[in-house]
Structure formats: C-alpha cells, structure tokens
Design a protein around this motif. Structure first.
Motif, PDB file in Angstrom:
ATOM      1  N   SER A  65       0.861  -1.173   0.000  1.00 46.94           N
ATOM      2  CA  SER A  65       0.000   0.000   0.000  1.00 46.94           C
ATOM      3  C   SER A  65       0.905   1.234   0.000  1.00 46.94           C
ATOM      4  O   SER A  65       1.985   1.239   0.557  1.00 46.94           O
ATOM      5  N   ASP A  66       0.444   2.263  -0.678  1.00 50.91           N
ATOM      6  CA  ASP A  66       1.253   3.457  -0.865  1.00 50.91           C
ATOM      7  C   ASP A  66       0.397   4.661  -0.488  1.00 50.91           C
ATOM      8  O   ASP A  66      -0.423   5.116  -1.268  1.00 50.91           O
ATOM      9  N   ARG A  67       0.605   5.127   0.727  1.00 54.34           N
ATOM     10  CA  ARG A  67      -0.259   6.208   1.215  1.00 54.34           C
ATOM     11  C   ARG A  67       0.329   7.585   0.939  1.00 54.34           C
ATOM     12  O   ARG A  67      -0.321   8.587   1.192  1.00 54.34           O
ATOM     13  N   TYR A  68       1.569   7.661   0.438  1.00 54.30           N
ATOM     14  CA  TYR A  68       2.175   8.979   0.247  1.00 54.30           C
ATOM     15  C   TYR A  68       1.386   9.825  -0.734  1.00 54.30           C
ATOM     16  O   TYR A  68       1.233  11.029  -0.561  1.00 54.30           O
ATOM     17  N   LEU A  69       0.888   9.154  -1.796  1.00 56.00           N
ATOM     18  CA  LEU A  69       0.130   9.904  -2.789  1.00 56.00           C
ATOM     19  C   LEU A  69      -1.110  10.510  -2.133  1.00 56.00           C
ATOM     20  O   LEU A  69      -1.460  11.667  -2.365  1.00 56.00           O
ATOM     21  N   TRP A  70      -1.726   9.718  -1.282  1.00 58.09           N
ATOM     22  CA  TRP A  70      -2.929  10.194  -0.599  1.00 58.09           C
ATOM     23  C   TRP A  70      -2.598  11.394   0.294  1.00 58.09           C
ATOM     24  O   TRP A  70      -3.280  12.419   0.262  1.00 58.09           O
ATOM     25  N   VAL A  71      -1.522  11.289   1.056  1.00 59.32           N
ATOM     26  CA  VAL A  71      -1.138  12.380   1.951  1.00 59.32           C
ATOM     27  C   VAL A  71      -0.835  13.647   1.148  1.00 59.32           C
ATOM     28  O   VAL A  71      -1.326  14.736   1.454  1.00 59.32           O
ATOM     29  N   ALA A  72      -0.056  13.487   0.076  1.00 60.99           N
ATOM     30  CA  ALA A  72       0.332  14.656  -0.705  1.00 60.99           C
ATOM     31  C   ALA A  72      -0.888  15.271  -1.391  1.00 60.99           C
ATOM     32  O   ALA A  72      -1.023  16.494  -1.458  1.00 60.99           O
ATOM     33  N   ALA A  73      -1.792  14.409  -1.873  1.00 61.28           N
ATOM     34  CA  ALA A  73      -2.985  14.924  -2.543  1.00 61.28           C
ATOM     35  C   ALA A  73      -3.841  15.705  -1.553  1.00 61.28           C
ATOM     36  O   ALA A  73      -4.329  16.800  -1.857  1.00 61.28           O
ATOM     37  N   LEU A  74      -4.006  15.156  -0.358  1.00 65.69           N
ATOM     38  CA  LEU A  74      -4.789  15.875   0.656  1.00 65.69           C
ATOM     39  C   LEU A  74      -4.121  17.203   1.008  1.00 65.69           C
ATOM     40  O   LEU A  74      -4.779  18.237   1.077  1.00 65.69           O
ATOM     41  N   ALA A  75      -2.810  17.162   1.209  1.00 69.45           N
ATOM     42  CA  ALA A  75      -2.094  18.394   1.576  1.00 69.45           C
ATOM     43  C   ALA A  75      -2.258  19.438   0.487  1.00 69.45           C
ATOM     44  O   ALA A  75      -2.548  20.602   0.755  1.00 69.45           O
ATOM     45  N   PHE A  76      -2.123  18.998  -0.765  1.00 64.73           N
ATOM     46  CA  PHE A  76      -2.250  19.957  -1.852  1.00 64.73           C
ATOM     47  C   PHE A  76      -3.654  20.543  -1.917  1.00 64.73           C
ATOM     48  O   PHE A  76      -3.840  21.755  -1.928  1.00 64.73           O
ATOM     49  N   HIS A  77      -4.668  19.670  -1.953  1.00 63.19           N
ATOM     50  CA  HIS A  77      -6.028  20.176  -2.173  1.00 63.19           C
ATOM     51  C   HIS A  77      -6.517  21.044  -1.019  1.00 63.19           C
ATOM     52  O   HIS A  77      -7.154  22.064  -1.244  1.00 63.19           O
ATOM     53  N   TRP A  78      -6.204  20.640   0.207  1.00 67.65           N
ATOM     54  CA  TRP A  78      -6.687  21.438   1.320  1.00 67.65           C
ATOM     55  C   TRP A  78      -5.959  22.769   1.404  1.00 67.65           C
ATOM     56  O   TRP A  78      -6.577  23.799   1.689  1.00 67.65           O
ATOM     57  N   SER A  79      -4.652  22.770   1.135  1.00 61.58           N
ATOM     58  CA  SER A  79      -3.998  24.084   1.200  1.00 61.58           C
ATOM     59  C   SER A  79      -4.465  24.963   0.049  1.00 61.58           C
ATOM     60  O   SER A  79      -4.608  26.172   0.223  1.00 61.58           O
ATOM     61  N   PHE A  80      -4.734  24.353  -1.098  1.00 57.23           N
ATOM     62  CA  PHE A  80      -5.265  25.156  -2.199  1.00 57.23           C
ATOM     63  C   PHE A  80      -6.584  25.800  -1.772  1.00 57.23           C
ATOM     64  O   PHE A  80      -6.803  26.995  -1.988  1.00 57.23           O
ATOM     65  N   LEU A  81      -7.443  25.011  -1.150  1.00 61.56           N
ATOM     66  CA  LEU A  81      -8.738  25.550  -0.730  1.00 61.56           C
ATOM     67  C   LEU A  81      -8.545  26.694   0.271  1.00 61.56           C
ATOM     68  O   LEU A  81      -9.186  27.744   0.156  1.00 61.56           O
ATOM     69  N   VAL A  82      -7.651  26.477   1.228  1.00 63.93           N
ATOM     70  CA  VAL A  82      -7.433  27.520   2.243  1.00 63.93           C
ATOM     71  C   VAL A  82      -6.891  28.793   1.587  1.00 63.93           C
ATOM     72  O   VAL A  82      -7.354  29.901   1.876  1.00 63.93           O
ATOM     73  N   ILE A  83      -5.946  28.610   0.666  1.00 70.98           N
ATOM     74  CA  ILE A  83      -5.379  29.779  -0.013  1.00 70.98           C
ATOM     75  C   ILE A  83      -6.453  30.486  -0.831  1.00 70.98           C
ATOM     76  O   ILE A  83      -6.583  31.710  -0.798  1.00 70.98           O
ATOM     77  N   PHE A  84      -7.249  29.687  -1.523  1.00 74.99           N
ATOM     78  CA  PHE A  84      -8.332  30.244  -2.338  1.00 74.99           C
ATOM     79  C   PHE A  84      -9.267  31.070  -1.456  1.00 74.99           C
ATOM     80  O   PHE A  84      -9.609  32.205  -1.778  1.00 74.99           O
ATOM     81  N   LEU A  85      -9.664  30.516  -0.316  1.00 77.68           N
ATOM     82  CA  LEU A  85     -10.591  31.230   0.564  1.00 77.68           C
ATOM     83  C   LEU A  85      -9.912  32.451   1.189  1.00 77.68           C
ATOM     84  O   LEU A  85     -10.549  33.492   1.352  1.00 77.68           O
ATOM     85  N   ARG A  86      -8.619  32.329   1.521  1.00 80.08           N
ATOM     86  CA  ARG A  86      -7.936  33.487   2.082  1.00 80.08           C
ATOM     87  C   ARG A  86      -7.855  34.619   1.091  1.00 80.08           C
ATOM     88  O   ARG A  86      -7.899  35.785   1.453  1.00 80.08           O
ATOM     89  N   HIS A  87      -7.760  34.272  -0.212  1.00 78.51           N
ATOM     90  CA  HIS A  87      -7.695  35.311  -1.240  1.00 78.51           C
ATOM     91  C   HIS A  87      -8.968  36.126  -1.312  1.00 78.51           C
ATOM     92  O   HIS A  87      -8.981  37.185  -1.926  1.00 78.51           O
TER      93      HIS A  87
END
Ligand code: HEM
Lengths: 330, 128
Positions: free
Chosen positions: A121-143
């Motif tokens: 099992s390879d969870r790194y992709l999952w972790v990185a995908a979550l980190a990317f999408h959630w920070s994108f959302l936060v940045i988007f909302l902060r903008h």
C-alpha cells in the motif's frame, strides 16, 4: 522530455506576460480583459462539461463493491462501501470528496531485485494529494480578502489559523509551505518513478508546472518582492464590482501571478483538472448499489413488442382446451 | 438529461458559490476604493519613500526589531541627518499617532492583523 515540453509552455506563458505587462505595459489587458475572459471560459466550460456528462445515460448501477451488499436483514451490510440508498451514497461521496477515501487504497507494484513482484500500500500519494487540495482551498478562501469588502470573519479566522506559528514578518502561512511541498512531491513522483514517468503525458506535467507557477509567484510576491496590496485589492474589487480600475503602481510580479491564475482557470474545464466537477458524477461513487432491489431500465433499449404467455393462451384457448392441456387461467 | 433536477441544483449551487464576490459586494455596496488614511500633520515624509513604505513597512519593522533586540543598534540616521530610534511605538506611532485611522484602517481593509500589539503598547484612540 514530456516534462520539458510542459515546462517550455509555462516558460512561454511567462515570457508572454513579462513582455506584455512588464515591458509593453498592457496592464488593462492583463489585469482586466484576460481575467474576465478566463472566468467566463471557466464558468461556461464547467457547465458545458457537466451537461455533456449528464446527457450520457447510465444503464444500470455500477457498484464498486468493497463490502457486503445489502440483502437479508440478518446479514450485516457495509453501508459505506456498498450503499443501498441515498443516505449511504451521500456519506460515501462526502468522504470521497473531503478525504479522498478511495485514494487511501492506493497500491504500488514493484519488482524486487530477486524478480519477485510485490504489492504494497502506498499512502504517500494520498497524503500529498490531501495536503495539496486542502492548502489550495485555504489559499483560495484566504484570497477572498482581495475580493470582498468588508472582509468576512471566516477569512480572518482562516488567516489566524494558517499563521498560527507567527513565524517571520509577514507571518508565514502554513498553507504556502504545504502547497509547495505537496506540489514538489507530486512532480517528483512523476519524474523519479520509472513506471509513472512512462505513463505521464505533457498534460500531466503542465497542470503541475502551472500550479507551481501560481504558487511560487504568489509566495515570492508575499515574502520577497512585495507588492502594494491596497492597489491589488483595488484592481480585484474593480473586477468583481464590474467597474474595472487599473492602478498604475502594482508591479509586474502581480500581473505574472494573475496571468498564471487566468491560464489555470481557462484551462481547467478542458483538462484533467475538471475532476473537480467530475467526481460528483462518477457512476462508481454516486450510485446506490440497488441493482437487485430495483429494476433499472436501459434508456436506449428499443421498444420491444411483447407477447406474453397469457396473451398466447388467450389466442389458442380453444385448441388448448381441446387437447386437454391445463390452463393457467383456471 | 438524466437526473436533471439534481444536476441543475448542483450547478446552480456551484455558480452561486463561485460568484459570491459579486453578490456579496453588491449587497454591501462595496466600492473599489482604497481606505482614507489620516496622514500625520506635523511631518511631510516617512522614514522611507511612501511607495516603498506602503509595500515593505513590515520588513522594515522586522529589520529594526532584529537590529534593536539582537545587536542593540537602536538608532538610525536619515539621509537628511535626522536621527530616529528604531522603535515601533516610539517612532512609527509618534508620527502616525492615530493608529485607528492609519495602521488599522489599512490593515482592516486587507484583513491583516499584526500580533505585535499583544505585547507592544497600543496607543489608545486618536491621541493628538
Ligand atoms: C486559484 C487561484 C490562486 C492561487 C492558488 C493563488 C496562490 C497564491 C499564493 C500561494 C500566494 C502566497 C501568499 C498567500 O498564501 O496568501 C499568493 C499571494 C498573492 N496572490 Fe494569489 N493565488 C490565486 C489567485 C489570485 C488572484 C485571482 C489574485 C488577484 C487579486 C491574486 C493575488 C495575490 C496577491 C496580491 C498575493 C500577495 C499576497 C501578500 O502579499 O500577502 N491571487 N497567491
């Protein structure tokens, strides 16, 4: 090579806005016309995408069954893995959209030096995908602080959480660090893993390079080159109140940033990035597995003329009686 | 269209969310206008050119802080010979004595909330 093609496209885009907004000074074009066009393309593109998807018939339920289907009352069913009603589907969908549940099952296949094939099992992709999408959302909302007046509490709250550690001046936002780290991991994954490099297309790299370009220009603007944010907000507010205004004092880095953002928006509906809308229409996620409970009629089935046994019996009633064959009707 | 009701509802929700800035600002009658700042009356120039100050004053403050606290370099001389103490409350806020109508007004406009005032003394109201 395919990565270089994508990098080249991003470099050309950078050149275009550098020459246009930086050297030639077409601020109204890059600050007003391009963003408006990009948002229009984005909105129309997404709606068009969703409508084309909605017009494709789904003949029956396509369940991905990772759990026990609902059948008899005394057999416990797995309502999340194999939902049989709308409520179960809603929960499965929410977990999918918010936590990328199916990506959690990601596996990796490898050939060991002794030529043994192993799956892990390879969870790194999952972790990185979550980190990317959630920070994108936060940045988007902060903008939204550039686009709303007065700035709502939600945005201020996000800022305070995001800058929780109060490091450096201006305060370092965790989402900025996370988005860059996640994007670099996602890029490195494609570049360093042989199998992935083999199947990666320029479009895969382009999305990553474009997002990196947006994030890097934003981060540089905040922490390094600095920008007159009052003027930036004037421009942004002008756009959303439909009274465009182009302050003269915003530097080229700002135009580079919003040009990359505009390209991202315009490119969105025509690329794999539309999975943002597509995930809601994935048949394996949004359909309850009730194939055995309800009949789903294939919408393109031709009208079939049926002649039932009852009708047949009616037609040959007398002959059947004469031959002494028992009738259903009696 | 299959499941038209649900899909059109979803699309409408999406369009409403994406266009929030348009509705929100129409509702609050917001205008693309920068906040009116109350500039100091006694002085005519800031410690650095105005345009520079506007974008980089937080970096200047950071440099001052590090210089004052770490190297004990507490004074600096302007090109015109004036000497200022590298201090947040004693220098910036001596000229910009109306924090509410200067620093805060600008920061509120952009939702910036410097945490400096957790420790540093914040002048009360419009002292003159
Ligand atoms: C999907 C869209 C966008 C993404 C992912 C993005 C990303 C970023 C990032 C990562 C930063 C670093 C600082 C921070 O996190 O606040 C930033 C800063 C910035 N962005 Fe964006 N951006 C986007 C859209 C826009 C748009 C449409 C504007 C137009 C007003 C804009 C204007 C700015 C400005 C002025 C800064 C500097 C902020 C500062 O100095 O504090 N961005 N952007």
């Amino acid at each position: 090579m395919r990565a270089l093609t994508a990098l080249l496209v991003v470099a050309v885009l950078l050149g275009v806005v550098w020459l246009g907004a930086g050297v030639a000074g077409w601020h109204a074009f890059f600050g007003v016309a391009v963003p408006y066009a990009a948002v229009l393309i984005f909105l129309i593109g997404i709606v068009w995408r969703v409508v084309t998807w909605a017009r494709s018939p789904v003949p029956f339920r396509i369940p991905t069954t990772c759990g026990q289907q609902r059948s008899l009352d005394w057999i416990p069913s797995s309502t999340l893995e194999n939902p049989h009603d709308g409520w179960g589907v809603t929960r499965r969908m929410a977990l999918e959209v918010l936590l990328f549940r199916s990506l959690f099952r990601n596996t990796r296949t490898e050939l060991t030096p002794t030529k043994r094939l192993v799956y892990e099992s390879d969870r790194y992709l999952w972790v990185a995908a979550l980190a990317f999408h959630w920070s994108f959302l936060v940045i988007f909302l902060r903008h939204l602080r550039f686009f709303l007046q007065p700035v709502p509490q939600l945005v201020t709250f996000l800022e305070s959480v995001d800058g929780f550690f109060q490091l450096a001046v201006p305060t370092l936002f965790l989402s900025d660090v996370l988005i860059l780290a996640a994007l670099l991991y996602l890029l490195g994954r494609r570049l360093l893993n042989r199998q992935l490099r083999y199947i990666s297309l320029p479009a895969d790299y382009f999305a990553l390079f474009l997002l990196l370009a947006v994030a890097i220009t934003g981060v540089l603007m905040r922490y390094v080159t600095k920008v007159d944010l009052v003027a930036a907000k004037e421009l942004a507010m002008g756009l959303v109140t439909f009274s465009p205004k182009v302050p003269t004092v915003i530097g080229t880095p700002f135009y580079i940033h919003i040009f990359f953002v505009s390209v991202l928006f315009a490119y969105f509906p025509f690329s794999k990035l539309t999975h943002m809308a597509g995930i809601f229409l994935s048949p394996t996620r949004n359909l309850a597995n009730n194939n055995r409970k309800r009949r789903h009629v294939n919408p393109w089935n031709p009208e079939v003329e049926v002649h039932t046994y009852a009708q047949w019996e009616e037609d040959f009633h007398d002959k059947l009686v004469a031959a002494g064959i028992p009738l259903d009707k009696e | 269209m299959y499941d038209g009701g649900k899909i059109i509802t979803g699309l409408l929700v999406f369009l409403i969310l994406v266009t929030v800035p348009v509705w929100f600002n129409a509702a609050t009658h917001a205008q693309a206008r920068a906040p009116q700042l109350k500039l100091p009356e006694g002085a005519t120039a800031c410690v650095e050119p105005t345009a520079e100050m506007r974008a980089t004053h937080m970096e200047l403050l950071n440099r001052w802080r590090n210089a004052a606290v770490r190297s004990d370099e507490r004074f600096f001389t302007m090109p015109d010979g004036k000497v200022y103490e590298k201090s947040l409350s004693l220098t910036c806020l001596k000229c910009h004595d109306n924090k509410e109508e200067f620093c805060d007004r600008c920061h509120n406009y952009l939702a910036v909330s410097p945490y400096c005032w957790d420790c540093h003394v914040e002048p009360k109201g419009g002292r003159s």
